[in-house]
Structures are given as structure tokens and as C-alpha cells.
Design an enzyme around this catalytic site. Sequence first.
Site, PDB file in Angstrom:
ATOM      1  N   ASP A  75       0.774  -1.233   0.088  1.00 52.20           N
ATOM      2  CA  ASP A  75      -0.065  -0.150   0.032  1.00 52.20           C
ATOM      3  C   ASP A  75       0.925   1.456   0.112  1.00 52.20           C
ATOM      4  O   ASP A  75       1.891   1.357   0.691  1.00 52.20           O
ATOM      5  CB  ASP A  75      -0.773   0.095   1.251  1.00 52.20           C
ATOM      6  N   TYR A  90     -14.241   6.675 -13.663  1.00 47.87           N
ATOM      7  CA  TYR A  90     -14.032   5.485 -12.393  1.00 47.87           C
ATOM      8  C   TYR A  90     -14.819   4.248 -12.927  1.00 47.87           C
ATOM      9  O   TYR A  90     -13.918   3.095 -12.850  1.00 47.87           O
ATOM     10  CB  TYR A  90     -14.586   6.132 -11.325  1.00 47.87           C
ATOM     11  N   LEU A 141     -21.380   9.253   2.045  1.00 47.66           N
ATOM     12  CA  LEU A 141     -22.492   9.507   2.684  1.00 47.66           C
ATOM     13  C   LEU A 141     -22.659   9.275   4.235  1.00 47.66           C
ATOM     14  O   LEU A 141     -22.758  10.168   4.976  1.00 47.66           O
ATOM     15  CB  LEU A 141     -23.635   9.095   1.542  1.00 47.66           C
ATOM     16  N   GLY A 151     -21.925  12.517 -12.483  1.00 50.04           N
ATOM     17  CA  GLY A 151     -21.528  11.080 -12.672  1.00 50.04           C
ATOM     18  C   GLY A 151     -22.335  10.110 -11.885  1.00 50.04           C
ATOM     19  O   GLY A 151     -22.229   8.858 -11.741  1.00 50.04           O
TER      20      GLY A 151
HETATM   21  N1  LIG Z   1     -15.833   2.060  -0.679  1.00 47.27           N
HETATM   22  C1  LIG Z   1     -16.914   1.616  -1.552  1.00 47.27           C
HETATM   23  O1  LIG Z   1     -18.135   1.705  -1.429  1.00 47.27           O
HETATM   24  C2  LIG Z   1     -16.606   0.768  -2.776  1.00 47.27           C
HETATM   25  C3  LIG Z   1     -17.545   0.224  -3.669  1.00 47.27           C
HETATM   26  C4  LIG Z   1     -17.059  -0.314  -4.755  1.00 47.27           C
HETATM   27  C5  LIG Z   1     -15.776  -0.803  -5.240  1.00 47.27           C
HETATM   28  N2  LIG Z   1     -14.733  -0.277  -4.306  1.00 47.27           N
HETATM   29  C6  LIG Z   1     -13.371  -0.628  -4.587  1.00 47.27           C
HETATM   30  O2  LIG Z   1     -12.930  -1.391  -3.623  1.00 47.27           O
HETATM   31  C7  LIG Z   1     -11.718  -1.067  -3.505  1.00 47.27           C
HETATM   32  C8  LIG Z   1     -11.326  -0.507  -2.130  1.00 47.27           C
HETATM   33  O3  LIG Z   1     -12.182   0.761  -1.830  1.00 47.27           O
HETATM   34  P1  LIG Z   1     -11.977   1.544  -0.281  1.00 47.27           P
HETATM   35  O4  LIG Z   1     -13.057   1.972  -0.110  1.00 47.27           O
HETATM   36  O5  LIG Z   1     -11.398   0.607   0.769  1.00 47.27           O
HETATM   37  O6  LIG Z   1     -10.735   2.468  -0.752  1.00 47.27           O
HETATM   38  P2  LIG Z   1      -9.487   2.939   0.269  1.00 47.27           P
HETATM   39  O7  LIG Z   1      -9.239   4.316  -0.621  1.00 47.27           O
HETATM   40  O8  LIG Z   1      -9.708   3.204   1.519  1.00 47.27           O
HETATM   41  O9  LIG Z   1      -8.488   1.942  -0.115  1.00 47.27           O
HETATM   42  C9  LIG Z   1      -7.708   1.956  -1.167  1.00 47.27           C
HETATM   43  C10 LIG Z   1      -6.310   1.437  -0.703  1.00 47.27           C
HETATM   44  O10 LIG Z   1      -5.389   1.526  -1.881  1.00 47.27           O
HETATM   45  C11 LIG Z   1      -4.016   2.328  -1.551  1.00 47.27           C
HETATM   46  N3  LIG Z   1      -3.719   2.532  -3.027  1.00 47.27           N
HETATM   47  C12 LIG Z   1      -4.445   3.236  -3.897  1.00 47.27           C
HETATM   48  N4  LIG Z   1      -3.542   3.099  -5.026  1.00 47.27           N
HETATM   49  C13 LIG Z   1      -2.264   2.496  -4.910  1.00 47.27           C
HETATM   50  C14 LIG Z   1      -1.218   2.080  -5.485  1.00 47.27           C
HETATM   51  N5  LIG Z   1      -0.982   2.738  -6.820  1.00 47.27           N
HETATM   52  N6  LIG Z   1      -0.215   1.362  -4.927  1.00 47.27           N
HETATM   53  C15 LIG Z   1      -0.336   1.072  -3.464  1.00 47.27           C
HETATM   54  N7  LIG Z   1      -1.798   1.282  -2.828  1.00 47.27           N
HETATM   55  C16 LIG Z   1      -2.579   2.014  -3.480  1.00 47.27           C
HETATM   56  C17 LIG Z   1      -4.597   3.384  -0.846  1.00 47.27           C
HETATM   57  O11 LIG Z   1      -3.466   3.839  -0.276  1.00 47.27           O
HETATM   58  C18 LIG Z   1      -5.662   2.560   0.150  1.00 47.27           C
HETATM   59  O12 LIG Z   1      -4.850   2.293   1.213  1.00 47.27           O
HETATM   60  C19 LIG Z   1     -11.144   0.022  -4.494  1.00 47.27           C
HETATM   61  O13 LIG Z   1     -10.645  -0.841  -5.546  1.00 47.27           O
HETATM   62  C20 LIG Z   1     -12.652   0.570  -4.886  1.00 47.27           C
HETATM   63  O14 LIG Z   1     -12.484   0.979  -6.131  1.00 47.27           O
HETATM   64  C21 LIG Z   1     -15.107   0.567  -3.108  1.00 47.27           C
HETATM   65  O1  LIG Z   2     -22.377  14.371   1.065  1.00 48.06           O
HETATM   66  C1  LIG Z   2     -22.864  13.602   0.321  1.00 48.06           C
HETATM   67  C2  LIG Z   2     -22.300  12.373  -0.039  1.00 48.06           C
HETATM   68  C3  LIG Z   2     -22.958  11.751  -1.142  1.00 48.06           C
HETATM   69  N1  LIG Z   2     -24.335  11.853  -1.435  1.00 48.06           N
HETATM   70  C4  LIG Z   2     -25.064  10.880  -2.245  1.00 48.06           C
HETATM   71  O2  LIG Z   2     -25.176   9.858  -1.486  1.00 48.06           O
HETATM   72  C5  LIG Z   2     -25.174   8.823  -2.528  1.00 48.06           C
HETATM   73  C6  LIG Z   2     -23.861   7.740  -2.259  1.00 48.06           C
HETATM   74  O3  LIG Z   2     -22.643   8.538  -2.287  1.00 48.06           O
HETATM   75  P1  LIG Z   2     -21.146   8.128  -1.728  1.00 48.06           P
HETATM   76  O4  LIG Z   2     -21.427   7.615  -0.410  1.00 48.06           O
HETATM   77  O5  LIG Z   2     -20.207   9.064  -2.345  1.00 48.06           O
HETATM   78  O6  LIG Z   2     -21.148   6.504  -2.603  1.00 48.06           O
HETATM   79  P2  LIG Z   2     -21.237   6.534  -4.429  1.00 48.06           P
HETATM   80  O7  LIG Z   2     -20.801   7.525  -5.012  1.00 48.06           O
HETATM   81  O8  LIG Z   2     -22.417   5.863  -4.577  1.00 48.06           O
HETATM   82  O9  LIG Z   2     -19.999   5.649  -4.695  1.00 48.06           O
HETATM   83  C7  LIG Z   2     -19.576   4.598  -3.840  1.00 48.06           C
HETATM   84  O10 LIG Z   2     -20.089   3.243  -4.170  1.00 48.06           O
HETATM   85  C8  LIG Z   2     -19.897   2.911  -5.453  1.00 48.06           C
HETATM   86  C9  LIG Z   2     -20.787   1.553  -6.014  1.00 48.06           C
HETATM   87  O11 LIG Z   2     -21.926   1.882  -6.020  1.00 48.06           O
HETATM   88  C10 LIG Z   2     -18.604   2.566  -5.534  1.00 48.06           C
HETATM   89  O12 LIG Z   2     -18.071   2.054  -6.758  1.00 48.06           O
HETATM   90  C11 LIG Z   2     -17.507   3.757  -5.168  1.00 48.06           C
HETATM   91  O13 LIG Z   2     -16.327   3.428  -5.217  1.00 48.06           O
HETATM   92  C12 LIG Z   2     -18.072   4.148  -3.740  1.00 48.06           C
HETATM   93  O14 LIG Z   2     -17.437   5.683  -3.490  1.00 48.06           O
HETATM   94  C13 LIG Z   2     -25.041   9.244  -3.768  1.00 48.06           C
HETATM   95  O15 LIG Z   2     -26.285   9.334  -4.348  1.00 48.06           O
HETATM   96  C14 LIG Z   2     -24.419  10.802  -3.682  1.00 48.06           C
HETATM   97  O16 LIG Z   2     -24.778  11.584  -4.837  1.00 48.06           O
HETATM   98  C15 LIG Z   2     -24.842  13.157  -0.919  1.00 48.06           C
HETATM   99  O17 LIG Z   2     -26.004  13.305  -1.362  1.00 48.06           O
HETATM  100  N2  LIG Z   2     -24.126  13.908  -0.148  1.00 48.06           N
END
Ligand SMILES: NC(=O)c1ccc[n+]([C@@H]2O[C@H](COP(=O)([O-])OP(=O)(O)OC[C@H]3O[C@@H](n4cnc5c(N)ncnc54)[C@H](O)[C@@H]3O)[C@@H](O)[C@H]2O)c1
Ligand SMILES: O=c1ccn([C@@H]2O[C@H](COP(=O)(O)OP(=O)(O)O[C@H]3O[C@H](CO)[C@@H](O)[C@H](O)[C@H]3O)[C@@H](O)[C@H]2O)c(=O)[nH]1
Length: 323
Positions: A30, A140, A189, A284
Site C-alpha cells: 500500500d 471511475y 454519505l 456522474g
Molecule cells: N468503498 C466503496 O463503497 C467501494 C464500492 C465499490 C468498489 N470499491 C473498490 O474497492 C476498493 C477499495 O475501496 P476502499 O473504499 O477501501 O478505498 P480506500 O481508498 O480506503 O483503499 C484503497 C487503498 O489502496 C491504496 N492505494 C491506492 N493506489 C495505490 C497504488 N498505486 N499503490 C499502492 N496502494 C495504493 C490506498 O492507499 C488505500 O489504502 C477500490 O478498488 C474501490 O474501487 C469500493
Molecule cells: O455528502 C454527500 C455524499 C453523498 N451523497 C449522495 O449519496 C449517495 C452515495 O454517495 P457516496 O457515499 O459518495 O457513494 P457512491 O458515489 O455511490 O460510490 C460508492 O459506491 C460505489 C458503488 O455503488 C463505488 O463504486 C464507489 O467507489 C463508492 O465511492 C450518492 O447518491 C451521492 O450523490 C450526498 O447526497 N451527499
Amino acid sequence: MKILVCGGAGYIGSHTVKELIGNHEVVVLDNLTTGNSFLLDSEVIFEEGNLGDGAILDKIFTEHAIDAVFHFAANSLVGESVRDPLKYYGNNVGATIVLLQKMIEHGVDKFIFSSTAATYGIPDSKIITEEMPSTPINPYGRSKRMVEEILADISRAHQFKYVVLRYFNAAGAHASGEIGESHDPETHLIPIILQHLLGQRENIAVFGTDYDTPDGTCIRDYIHVTDLAKAHILAYEALRKGSISNEVFNLGNGTGHSVKEVIGVCEKVAGKSARVEYGERREGDPAILVASSGKIGRLLGWKPDYGLEEIIESAWIWHKGRI
Ligand SMILES: NC(=O)c1ccc[n+]([C@@H]2O[C@H](COP(=O)([O-])OP(=O)(O)OC[C@H]3O[C@@H](n4cnc5c(N)ncnc54)[C@H](O)[C@@H]3O)[C@@H](O)[C@H]2O)c1
Ligand SMILES: O=c1ccn([C@@H]2O[C@H](COP(=O)(O)OP(=O)(O)O[C@H]3O[C@H](CO)[C@@H](O)[C@H](O)[C@H]3O)[C@@H](O)[C@H]2O)c(=O)[nH]1
């Protein structure tokens, strides 16, 4: 078995490491750009570095007999990807190609990939299944979709098996209270609402009230981070046994909640009222994203243990503990 977890200091990666520790040795790579060293389990071997750095991958794959790679490392914010697409293609696609090249060179042949609901774009149906068209509407989602296609090609050309997990909205925190979501800046959110209810933010902005949904705000499918983490273990075990290969699975609860509903449940859990400002749509954002996770249920026996209120309760405990 030794697993390399790329992005294991991040939110979902660190929760998955918690599930692996005990039964597996874990190496985390990481660069801490969005992750935190305090989320790292004391039992992991930590390599601080960039996924796109072939030399560090050579070192890891030479020093450790890695059986599989779990790949969480990415940039993952929809709005940021619209403003800065090259950051997303460079990190999510470019650096991932280096990782995949090094896996093939070193004969590491099992890969679990963190993909997203954002690969579906604006779906035709209210409940999304894996067969539906994948036409993402933001950079993305496209960056993740590109990697999915690269994986399919690699698996045809090389000894290489993968599972793509398309997560819907990850939320909540570990039951121990030791780890949870911690991003700076926070854009998601649920943590934003809870930080506001803890007095750390002035108000909450709702992005758009004119969507084609019952209350006009966006609908998402929120899934507990530990439910996600457990799916990775099931996918890895099935890959090892050879009972599946090259599969794509959705991971969600199958129930959609609007932004207004989520605010209401957070207020209930916290016992406080929020100050809400209604604003413009965020670029988006599709109106509705809700998963069918039937396929992973049928093939791997996965089912979620937590609903929205429990997800928010676990996140509330984590955020209160951080004050
Ligand atoms: N959080 C969500 O709701 C959500 C939903 C759908 C998909 N995902 C996917 O799940 C994965 C994890 O998401 P998360 O919410 O834990 O994000 P996060 O940002 O907390 O974790 C990502 C980690 O990857 C590391 N990282 C990023 N680029 C790197 C690189 N080039 N080399 C080494 N380390 C690197 C960051 O430092 C971080 O620790 C991501 O691929 C994201 O696209 C997340
Ligand atoms: O301050 C805020 C933040 C978010 N939202 C809304 O809340 C919903 C959820 O938003 P957010 O929590 O930012 O998540 P997403 O944009 O839906 O994306 C998350 O969920 C996706 C899968 O559905 C993943 O791919 C992304 O990595 C992850 O960031 C969306 O409709 C946003 O427009 C608000 O209205 N106000």
C-alpha cells in the site's frame, strides 16, 4: 497460504485482512495515499510502495510464496474521476497492468478484483444482475470495466484465474470497533452524516432532489464491509479448489435506500436531528443502483448478515470512538 493484499491499509482491504489473519499469512502492499497505517493488523508484513513499481513487486513475489492476490488498491471517487480522468486510468488501469504482468512473470495465478456497481452505468432494471450491459457513465466505472476486460483476456492467454467482485456501497465498521472507514477528505454519505451528527461538520449536503425516485434523491444498496470481506474468502477458497474460475459477482443487500432514508436512519441511531441542505446533483451519479447478489449466493453460499440499521450502528460506534 500467503496472500498479497494490494490496498490492505484502506477501508475494505483492512477489513478483509482481519478475516484472513489467523488462517493465512498476509503481505500488504500500500502506498498510503488514501489508506492509513493504523488500520494495518499487527500480524501483516507491510510493504509501503506503489503498485505500479515493478521492482517492489519483484521483491515481494521473490521473497514470499504468494498464492493469490487480492487487489483493492485504486482511486474510487466518482466525482473526482470526472474531474481528473487520467489519475483514474493511470492508477486503476496502468498500475494494475504492472501488477498483472508481474504476477504472470512470477507464476502467481489467482486474482480477486475489487470492481464496482459503477460498471453498470444507468441500468435498465431496478435490480441489477451480472448479465446486464456494462456501460459505465464515469471514468471511475470505465477504469474498473477496462480491468475486467483485461482479466478475461489474460485468463485466455495464460495460466490465470480470477474473480471479479462488483461491490455496491460499502459501509459500516468492524465489530471489534478497532477499524472502520477513515478517509481524508471523507466523501461517502454515511460517514459524512455521522461526522455531522457528532458535531464535526456544519451540515449535510444532499446532492440532487430531482431524480426519478420516490423522494427525488439517489437510491443506493449499502453493504456491510465485513459481509464484503467474507465474500473474498469464499471466492478465494473456491478458486483454490477449482470449483469456480473467471466469474463476476455482485455484492449488495438487494435493497435500495434513498439519501433521505439514510439520513433518517442515521438520525435514529444517533438520537439527534441533522441539518440538511438540498443542493444540485453531483456529476456522474446514476439515480438508482441496487444489486441482485443471487449468483454469489447460489455458487458460493454467500449471504449478507447486516442490514442498513446495523451497518449504521457499527459505523456510529467506530466514529464515536475516534473523537
Ligand atoms: N468503498 C466503496 O463503497 C467501494 C464500492 C465499490 C468498489 N470499491 C473498490 O474497492 C476498493 C477499495 O475501496 P476502499 O473504499 O477501501 O478505498 P480506500 O481508498 O480506503 O483503499 C484503497 C487503498 O489502496 C491504496 N492505494 C491506492 N493506489 C495505490 C497504488 N498505486 N499503490 C499502492 N496502494 C495504493 C490506498 O492507499 C488505500 O489504502 C477500490 O478498488 C474501490 O474501487 C469500493
Ligand atoms: O455528502 C454527500 C455524499 C453523498 N451523497 C449522495 O449519496 C449517495 C452515495 O454517495 P457516496 O457515499 O459518495 O457513494 P457512491 O458515489 O455511490 O460510490 C460508492 O459506491 C460505489 C458503488 O455503488 C463505488 O463504486 C464507489 O467507489 C463508492 O465511492 C450518492 O447518491 C451521492 O450523490 C450526498 O447526497 N451527499
